[in-house]
Design an enzyme around this catalytic site. Structure first.
Site, mmCIF file in Angstrom:
data_model
loop_
_atom_site.group_PDB
_atom_site.id
_atom_site.type_symbol
_atom_site.label_atom_id
_atom_site.label_comp_id
_atom_site.label_asym_id
_atom_site.label_seq_id
_atom_site.Cartn_x
_atom_site.Cartn_y
_atom_site.Cartn_z
ATOM 1 N N TRP A 69 3.005 -9.408 13.070
ATOM 2 C CA TRP A 69 1.853 -9.934 12.327
ATOM 3 C C TRP A 69 1.567 -9.061 11.117
ATOM 4 O O TRP A 69 1.073 -7.937 11.255
ATOM 5 C CB TRP A 69 0.617 -9.974 13.238
ATOM 6 C CG TRP A 69 0.761 -10.991 14.322
ATOM 7 C CD1 TRP A 69 0.424 -12.300 14.259
ATOM 8 C CD2 TRP A 69 1.300 -10.777 15.634
ATOM 9 N NE1 TRP A 69 0.737 -12.932 15.442
ATOM 10 C CE2 TRP A 69 1.273 -12.018 16.302
ATOM 11 C CE3 TRP A 69 1.827 -9.672 16.320
ATOM 12 C CZ2 TRP A 69 1.731 -12.194 17.601
ATOM 13 C CZ3 TRP A 69 2.289 -9.840 17.613
ATOM 14 C CH2 TRP A 69 2.232 -11.091 18.235
ATOM 15 N N HIS A 91 -4.002 -14.464 13.858
ATOM 16 C CA HIS A 91 -3.738 -15.654 14.676
ATOM 17 C C HIS A 91 -5.024 -16.049 15.407
ATOM 18 O O HIS A 91 -6.024 -15.331 15.319
ATOM 19 C CB HIS A 91 -2.573 -15.420 15.653
ATOM 20 C CG HIS A 91 -2.675 -14.158 16.471
ATOM 21 N ND1 HIS A 91 -1.762 -13.801 17.422
ATOM 22 C CD2 HIS A 91 -3.594 -13.159 16.476
ATOM 23 C CE1 HIS A 91 -2.099 -12.660 17.980
ATOM 24 N NE2 HIS A 91 -3.209 -12.257 17.416
ATOM 25 N N ARG A 99 -2.363 -13.838 6.769
ATOM 26 C CA ARG A 99 -1.260 -12.869 6.855
ATOM 27 C C ARG A 99 -0.997 -12.277 5.480
ATOM 28 O O ARG A 99 -1.093 -12.979 4.464
ATOM 29 C CB ARG A 99 0.025 -13.537 7.353
ATOM 30 C CG ARG A 99 -0.060 -14.199 8.711
ATOM 31 C CD ARG A 99 0.411 -13.325 9.849
ATOM 32 N NE ARG A 99 0.094 -13.977 11.111
ATOM 33 C CZ ARG A 99 0.971 -14.685 11.840
ATOM 34 N NH1 ARG A 99 2.221 -14.807 11.433
ATOM 35 N NH2 ARG A 99 0.593 -15.245 12.967
ATOM 36 N N GLN A 118 -4.215 -22.490 12.651
ATOM 37 C CA GLN A 118 -3.590 -22.583 13.969
ATOM 38 C C GLN A 118 -4.543 -23.267 14.933
ATOM 39 O O GLN A 118 -5.751 -23.289 14.715
ATOM 40 C CB GLN A 118 -3.298 -21.183 14.529
ATOM 41 C CG GLN A 118 -2.095 -20.500 13.922
ATOM 42 C CD GLN A 118 -1.754 -19.202 14.653
ATOM 43 O OE1 GLN A 118 -2.557 -18.658 15.418
ATOM 44 N NE2 GLN A 118 -0.545 -18.704 14.405
ATOM 45 N N VAL A 140 2.171 -13.257 26.591
ATOM 46 C CA VAL A 140 2.662 -14.259 27.561
ATOM 47 C C VAL A 140 3.949 -13.769 28.208
ATOM 48 O O VAL A 140 4.694 -12.984 27.630
ATOM 49 C CB VAL A 140 2.920 -15.635 26.889
ATOM 50 C CG1 VAL A 140 1.614 -16.380 26.655
ATOM 51 C CG2 VAL A 140 3.714 -15.499 25.603
ATOM 52 N N ALA A 172 -0.691 -20.630 27.578
ATOM 53 C CA ALA A 172 -1.331 -20.568 26.254
ATOM 54 C C ALA A 172 -0.332 -21.079 25.237
ATOM 55 O O ALA A 172 0.879 -21.052 25.462
ATOM 56 C CB ALA A 172 -1.737 -19.147 25.923
HETATM 57 N N1 DAH Z 1 -0.391 -16.195 18.220
HETATM 58 C C1 DAH Z 1 1.028 -16.441 18.003
HETATM 59 C C2 DAH Z 1 1.345 -16.288 16.535
HETATM 60 O O1 DAH Z 1 0.505 -16.395 15.726
HETATM 61 C C3 DAH Z 1 1.400 -17.830 18.450
HETATM 62 C C4 DAH Z 1 1.367 -17.952 19.930
HETATM 63 C C5 DAH Z 1 2.488 -17.688 20.663
HETATM 64 C C6 DAH Z 1 0.198 -18.265 20.572
HETATM 65 C C7 DAH Z 1 2.516 -17.797 22.043
HETATM 66 C C8 DAH Z 1 0.173 -18.361 21.966
HETATM 67 C C9 DAH Z 1 1.351 -18.112 22.674
HETATM 68 O O2 DAH Z 1 -0.927 -18.672 22.651
HETATM 69 O O3 DAH Z 1 1.322 -18.210 24.028
HETATM 70 O O4 DAH Z 1 2.473 -16.039 16.210
#
Ligand code: DAH
Length: 338
Positions: free
Chosen positions: A161, A178, A204, A218, A262, A306
């Site tokens: 990130w 995010h 970002r 998102q 995750v 998620a």
């Molecule tokens: N937050 C991640 C991103 O911005 C995307 C994401 C990936 C969200 C996996 C999730 C997850 O909830 O389980 O790259």
């Protein structure tokens, strides 16, 4: 003949009054009023014309011809004045006059931005599956954006990130990279079982091109229960995509991917039909036990999935937009197409 002089004097004063009034008429409506005062049904000149028949013949002849001469003269003058007035810019005689023959001004109606439209559609689909919609801050703390999501300081995963940190840097505040921080914020205050989506803007520190913006949208999703598993994730995403694109043929596939919050983590791809190209649409996975611990939930009692969907990506696919930068360009030629 003095007795004839006197009645004719009436015309002189009538004429003077009418012409003075016309000269002074500031606008179109005033001219019309003068016209009515003298030539209207109860007008002063009309009155004289009507009374002619009661007059002795001699008088009637003289009065009649004088009245008709004046009538003609007045009519012409009024016509002229009206024509003059019409040529003047509208404002000068606009005070009392409303020209009801002018076509109405078209009121241009605004409409929703394509991102907003997609967001509403997405929200509606998840709501129909029992998800609650929650929102959180765009200015975040390091804790919610990273630590609580199992992305510790100095861990290489943070490099995923490119973060916009806020000054003064020692405050450790940032523009959220995010929407995942909302998972933590929500679980801190609400006990499972739960189903939420958290849509919102993310930021970002990134160079922009046709597929990258430093701000984008998102939709985070989180579902936690005692027995929530991978098949629930697949089912929910499949239903979502089929409804969103109004296409029952849509297929999805999971590819292993790494996200610290995750385990296992996946990348979600979908295609419109068997011959279509696979398109990446989301990151997802099963909530990491450490994340449950961070919000004081027992990972042995709860499991959940998620996901994070790129909303701009969806809008681009849905409306066939080829440059993400158009969304925030403020270019009306673009915006007006939706
Ligand atoms: N937050 C991640 C991103 O911005 C995307 C994401 C990936 C969200 C996996 C999730 C997850 O909830 O389980 O790259």
């Amino acid at each position: 003949m003095p007795e004839k002089q006197q009645p004719l004097a009436i015309f002189q004063s009538l004429r003077k009054d009418a012409f003075d009034a016309l000269e002074e008429a500031p606008d179109f409506a005033s001219i019309c009023r003068v016209e009515a005062d003298y030539l209207g049904k109860n007008g002063r000149l009309t009155h004289i014309l009507k009374s002619l028949k009661e007059m002795p013949e001699q008088e009637r002849k003289i009065m009649g011809s004088a009245a008709n001469v004046l009538k003609k003269e007045l009519e012409e003058k009024i016509k002229l004045k009206k024509a003059e007035m019409r040529k003047q810019p509208f404002v000068q005689h606009a005070n009392n006059f409303v020209d009801i023959t002018i076509p109405g001004k078209k009121i241009s109606r605004g409409h929703l931005h394509p991102i907003t439209r997609v967001l509403r559609e997405v929200a509606e689909i998840f709501e129909s599956m029992g998800f609650e919609i929650v929102e959180g801050p765009e200015v975040e703390t390091e804790y919610y954006n990273f630590d609580a999501l199992n992305i510790p300081k100095n861990h290489p995963a943070r490099d995923m990130w490119d973060t916009l940190w806020l000054k003064p840097l020692e405050n450790r505040m940032l523009l959220r990279a995010h929407t995942s921080p909302m998972e933590i914020r929500y679980m801190e205050k609400n006990n499972p079982p739960l189903r939420i989506i958290a849509p919102g803007r993310c930021f970002r520190y990134e160079a922009t091109d046709a597929t990258h913006e430093f701000q984008f949208y998102q939709v985070e999703g989180l579902m936690v229960g005692e027995k929530i598993n991978f098949s629930h994730l697949k089912g929910v995403l499949e239903v979502f995509l089929k409804r969103l694109f109004k296409n029952q043929e849509i297929e999805i596939r999971f590819i292993p991917a790494y996200y610290p919050f995750v385990e296992p983590g996946i990348q979600v791809d979908f295609r419109m039909n068997k011959k279509g190209k696979w398109l990446e649409i989301a990151g997802a996975g099963m909530t990491h036990p450490q994340v449950f611990k961070n919000v004081k939930l027992n990972p042995k009692s709860w499991q959940g999935f998620a996901f994070g969907i790129g909303l701009d990506r969806i809008a681009m696919l849905k409306y066939k937009i080829d440059d993400i930068r158009l969304f925030h360009s403020g270019d009306l030629r673009f915006i007006k197409q939706f």
